[in-house]
Design a protein around this motif. Structure first.
Motif, mmCIF file in Angstrom:
data_model
loop_
_atom_site.group_PDB
_atom_site.id
_atom_site.type_symbol
_atom_site.label_atom_id
_atom_site.label_comp_id
_atom_site.label_asym_id
_atom_site.label_seq_id
_atom_site.Cartn_x
_atom_site.Cartn_y
_atom_site.Cartn_z
ATOM 1 N N ASP A 1 29.989 -23.692 3.900
ATOM 2 C CA ASP A 1 29.321 -22.532 4.480
ATOM 3 C C ASP A 1 29.975 -21.247 3.975
ATOM 4 O OD1 ASP A 1 27.531 -21.570 7.030
ATOM 5 O OD2 ASP A 1 29.381 -20.402 6.935
ATOM 6 N N PHE A 2 31.299 -21.236 3.942
ATOM 7 C CA PHE A 2 32.065 -20.094 3.441
ATOM 8 C C PHE A 2 31.694 -19.801 1.985
ATOM 9 C CE2 PHE A 2 35.634 -18.367 1.113
ATOM 10 C CZ PHE A 2 36.129 -17.359 1.933
ATOM 11 N N LYS A 3 31.669 -20.848 1.149
ATOM 12 C CA LYS A 3 31.368 -20.658 -0.279
ATOM 13 C C LYS A 3 29.953 -20.125 -0.478
ATOM 14 C CE LYS A 3 32.284 -24.609 -2.190
ATOM 15 N NZ LYS A 3 32.429 -25.558 -3.320
ATOM 16 N N GLY A 4 29.001 -20.630 0.306
ATOM 17 C CA GLY A 4 27.626 -20.155 0.180
ATOM 18 C C GLY A 4 27.503 -18.681 0.531
ATOM 19 N N ARG A 5 28.094 -18.296 1.667
ATOM 20 C CA ARG A 5 28.043 -16.894 2.085
ATOM 21 C C ARG A 5 28.783 -16.010 1.074
ATOM 22 N NH1 ARG A 5 26.410 -16.586 7.487
ATOM 23 N NH2 ARG A 5 26.449 -18.589 8.581
ATOM 24 N N ARG A 6 29.912 -16.493 0.598
ATOM 25 C CA ARG A 6 30.708 -15.739 -0.377
ATOM 26 C C ARG A 6 29.915 -15.506 -1.656
ATOM 27 N NH1 ARG A 6 33.661 -17.358 -4.666
ATOM 28 N NH2 ARG A 6 35.448 -16.091 -5.322
ATOM 29 N N ALA A 7 29.228 -16.550 -2.138
ATOM 30 C CA ALA A 7 28.437 -16.415 -3.362
ATOM 31 C C ALA A 7 27.331 -15.374 -3.182
ATOM 32 C CB ALA A 7 27.841 -17.771 -3.755
ATOM 33 N N GLY A 8 26.699 -15.372 -2.009
ATOM 34 C CA GLY A 8 25.655 -14.386 -1.738
ATOM 35 C C GLY A 8 26.199 -12.964 -1.742
ATOM 36 N N LEU A 9 27.364 -12.768 -1.113
ATOM 37 C CA LEU A 9 27.971 -11.440 -1.066
ATOM 38 C C LEU A 9 28.387 -10.967 -2.456
ATOM 39 C CD1 LEU A 9 30.144 -11.905 2.143
ATOM 40 C CD2 LEU A 9 28.094 -10.479 1.911
ATOM 41 N N ILE A 10 28.919 -11.887 -3.268
ATOM 42 C CA ILE A 10 29.317 -11.518 -4.624
ATOM 43 C C ILE A 10 28.098 -11.111 -5.448
ATOM 44 C CG2 ILE A 10 30.214 -12.458 -6.800
ATOM 45 C CD1 ILE A 10 32.269 -13.999 -5.161
ATOM 46 N N LYS A 11 26.990 -11.801 -5.255
ATOM 47 C CA LYS A 11 25.758 -11.409 -5.955
ATOM 48 C C LYS A 11 25.362 -9.985 -5.580
ATOM 49 C CE LYS A 11 23.720 -16.025 -6.459
ATOM 50 N NZ LYS A 11 22.654 -16.946 -5.975
ATOM 51 N N LYS B 1 18.410 7.335 11.978
ATOM 52 C CA LYS B 1 19.114 6.497 11.021
ATOM 53 C C LYS B 1 19.754 5.326 11.745
ATOM 54 C CE LYS B 1 20.190 10.281 7.824
ATOM 55 N NZ LYS B 1 21.274 11.000 7.122
ATOM 56 N N GLU B 2 19.842 4.194 11.051
ATOM 57 C CA GLU B 2 20.373 2.979 11.655
ATOM 58 C C GLU B 2 21.646 2.524 10.947
ATOM 59 O OE1 GLU B 2 19.222 1.581 14.316
ATOM 60 O OE2 GLU B 2 17.394 2.773 14.524
ATOM 61 N N ASN B 3 22.541 1.933 11.717
ATOM 62 C CA ASN B 3 23.727 1.310 11.138
ATOM 63 C C ASN B 3 23.346 -0.020 10.506
ATOM 64 O OD1 ASN B 3 26.134 2.976 11.887
ATOM 65 N ND2 ASN B 3 25.246 2.723 13.921
ATOM 66 N N LEU B 4 23.584 -0.167 9.223
ATOM 67 C CA LEU B 4 23.212 -1.394 8.523
ATOM 68 C C LEU B 4 24.439 -2.243 8.213
ATOM 69 C CD1 LEU B 4 20.562 0.015 6.015
ATOM 70 C CD2 LEU B 4 20.190 -0.989 8.274
ATOM 71 N N CYS B 5 24.207 -3.546 8.058
ATOM 72 C CA CYS B 5 25.269 -4.501 7.733
ATOM 73 C C CYS B 5 24.859 -5.310 6.508
ATOM 74 C CB CYS B 5 25.511 -5.473 8.896
ATOM 75 S SG CYS B 5 26.031 -4.689 10.433
ATOM 76 N N LEU B 6 25.855 -5.790 5.774
ATOM 77 C CA LEU B 6 25.619 -6.714 4.658
ATOM 78 C C LEU B 6 25.950 -8.121 5.125
ATOM 79 C CD1 LEU B 6 25.089 -7.509 1.709
ATOM 80 C CD2 LEU B 6 27.476 -6.921 1.215
ATOM 81 N N TYR B 7 24.955 -9.005 5.051
ATOM 82 C CA TYR B 7 25.129 -10.395 5.468
ATOM 83 C C TYR B 7 25.097 -11.315 4.246
ATOM 84 C CZ TYR B 7 24.079 -8.881 10.238
ATOM 85 O OH TYR B 7 24.108 -8.257 11.466
ATOM 86 N N GLY B 8 26.049 -12.230 4.174
ATOM 87 C CA GLY B 8 25.995 -13.321 3.207
ATOM 88 C C GLY B 8 25.466 -14.551 3.930
ATOM 89 N N LEU B 9 24.528 -15.246 3.334
ATOM 90 C CA LEU B 9 23.911 -16.406 3.972
ATOM 91 C C LEU B 9 24.395 -17.699 3.313
ATOM 92 C CD1 LEU B 9 20.283 -15.023 4.373
ATOM 93 C CD2 LEU B 9 22.225 -14.831 5.941
ATOM 94 N N PRO B 10 24.404 -18.799 4.051
ATOM 95 C CA PRO B 10 24.939 -20.062 3.522
ATOM 96 C C PRO B 10 24.215 -20.575 2.279
ATOM 97 C CG PRO B 10 24.728 -20.168 5.906
ATOM 98 C CD PRO B 10 24.029 -18.913 5.477
ATOM 99 N N ASN B 11 22.972 -20.118 2.046
ATOM 100 C CA ASN B 11 22.222 -20.586 0.884
ATOM 101 C C ASN B 11 22.449 -19.714 -0.352
ATOM 102 O OD1 ASN B 11 20.861 -18.294 1.651
ATOM 103 N ND2 ASN B 11 18.857 -19.246 1.838
ATOM 104 N N GLU B 12 23.581 -18.989 -0.375
ATOM 105 C CA GLU B 12 23.991 -18.169 -1.525
ATOM 106 C C GLU B 12 23.089 -16.968 -1.756
ATOM 107 O OE1 GLU B 12 24.764 -20.441 -5.014
ATOM 108 O OE2 GLU B 12 26.076 -21.867 -4.013
ATOM 109 N N THR B 13 22.469 -16.462 -0.693
ATOM 110 C CA THR B 13 21.687 -15.237 -0.778
ATOM 111 C C THR B 13 22.332 -14.186 0.119
ATOM 112 O OG1 THR B 13 20.210 -15.919 1.032
ATOM 113 C CG2 THR B 13 19.553 -16.506 -1.221
ATOM 114 N N TRP B 14 21.816 -12.973 0.090
ATOM 115 C CA TRP B 14 22.361 -11.881 0.894
ATOM 116 C C TRP B 14 21.230 -11.037 1.430
ATOM 117 C CZ3 TRP B 14 21.132 -6.887 -0.588
ATOM 118 C CH2 TRP B 14 20.623 -6.736 -1.896
#
Length: 266
Positions: free
Chosen positions: A18-28, A58-71
């Motif tokens: 799960d960590f690797k998938g989210r990490r890959a999405g964030l790196i992309k 205006k809204e506070n936005l967040c960056l999410y990494g998802l387990p399927n290697e997307t963001w």
């Protein structure tokens, strides 16, 4: 977003995946998709869609990494407490007040912190003991941090660093002679030099086996095409940086997404 259509990880291996998938999405988001990510973090970008539902412009936005290697860039969840730890809030507001590279580095640091929080949230939730937590941390710590990938400052182990320093780029000719091994763009497909002794080749193979991809962090595999950045000298899976062996043949000097974006902003 975090509606959890994904299976909830319960073992050390599942949490690490799960960590690797989210990490890959964030790196992309912070490398290959950086232009798209930057645009989605326009400080006022969500105002049109949410004015009807919210009084704020205006809204506070967040960056999410998802387990399927997307963001995705999205609003934080409204439930309290949330299902998972939340990423850094309001990354969009800092975007126009900082140099782009500094802003990306800041988001990368917060993304690293969030990934650890999510991983150890699962560990706590499912009762990982001391040995399981230690094993999970060691598995995570073997991967370069997102900050290191984004800034090009990937730290290597002492053994890997010693091998790279002693061999340098002179070993590229041997690397490209074997199809299953990483290929450097400096010399393309030239064969190994005749004066290279066998002991040097064995040392090189050990070096390659310890290599990790600068994008996804996975270890070197003999059945995968790799490419080396001629600027920062990091290795990447071809699929991670969208380079095929055919494309590589026409590249005189390869620059990874991180180095390319740095040059573009200078």
């Amino acid at each position: 977003m975090e509606g959890i259509p994904h299976p909830i990880p319960r073992t050390v291996e599942e949490v690490f995946n799960d960590f690797k998938g989210r990490r890959a999405g964030l790196i992309k988001a912070l490398t290959t998709d950086v232009d798209k990510f930057y645009q989605q973090c326009d400080p006022g970008g969500f105002a049109v869609f949410y004015t009807y539902f919210h009084s704020h412009k205006k809204e506070n936005l967040c960056l999410y990494g998802l387990p399927n290697e997307t963001w995705e860039v999205n609003l934080p969840v409204e439930e309290v407490p949330p299902e998972l730890p939340e990423p850094a809030l309001g990354i969009n507001f800092a975007r126009d007040g900082m140099q782009e590279k500094d802003w990306l580095s800041l988001v990368a640091v917060h993304s690293d912190s969030w990934l650890l929080a999510v991983a150890f949230y699962f560990g706590a939730r499912f009762g990982f003991g001391k040995n399981e937590r230690k094993r999970l941390f060691l598995m995570i710590n073997d991967l370069p941090s997102i900050f290191e990938v984004v800034t090009g400052n990937v730290k290597q182990s002492k053994d890997q660093s010693a091998n790279h320093n002693s061999s340098g780029k002179s070993k590229s000719s041997a690397k490209v002679s074997r199809q299953s091994e990483p290929q450097s763009k400096m010399v393309k497909m030239s064969p190994p030099s005749k004066d290279e002794d066998e002991s040097g080749e064995e040392e090189e193979e050990d070096d390659e086996q310890g290599a990790t991809c600068g994008a996804c962090g996975d270890s070197y595999g003999t059945d995968e095409f790799w490419i080396c950045c001629d600027i920062c000298e990091r290795w990447f899976h071809g699929k991670c940086v969208k380079i095929t062996p055919a494309k590589a043949e026409h590249i005189k000097q390869y620059k990874c997404p991180s180095c390319s974006s740095k040059r573009a902003r200078v």
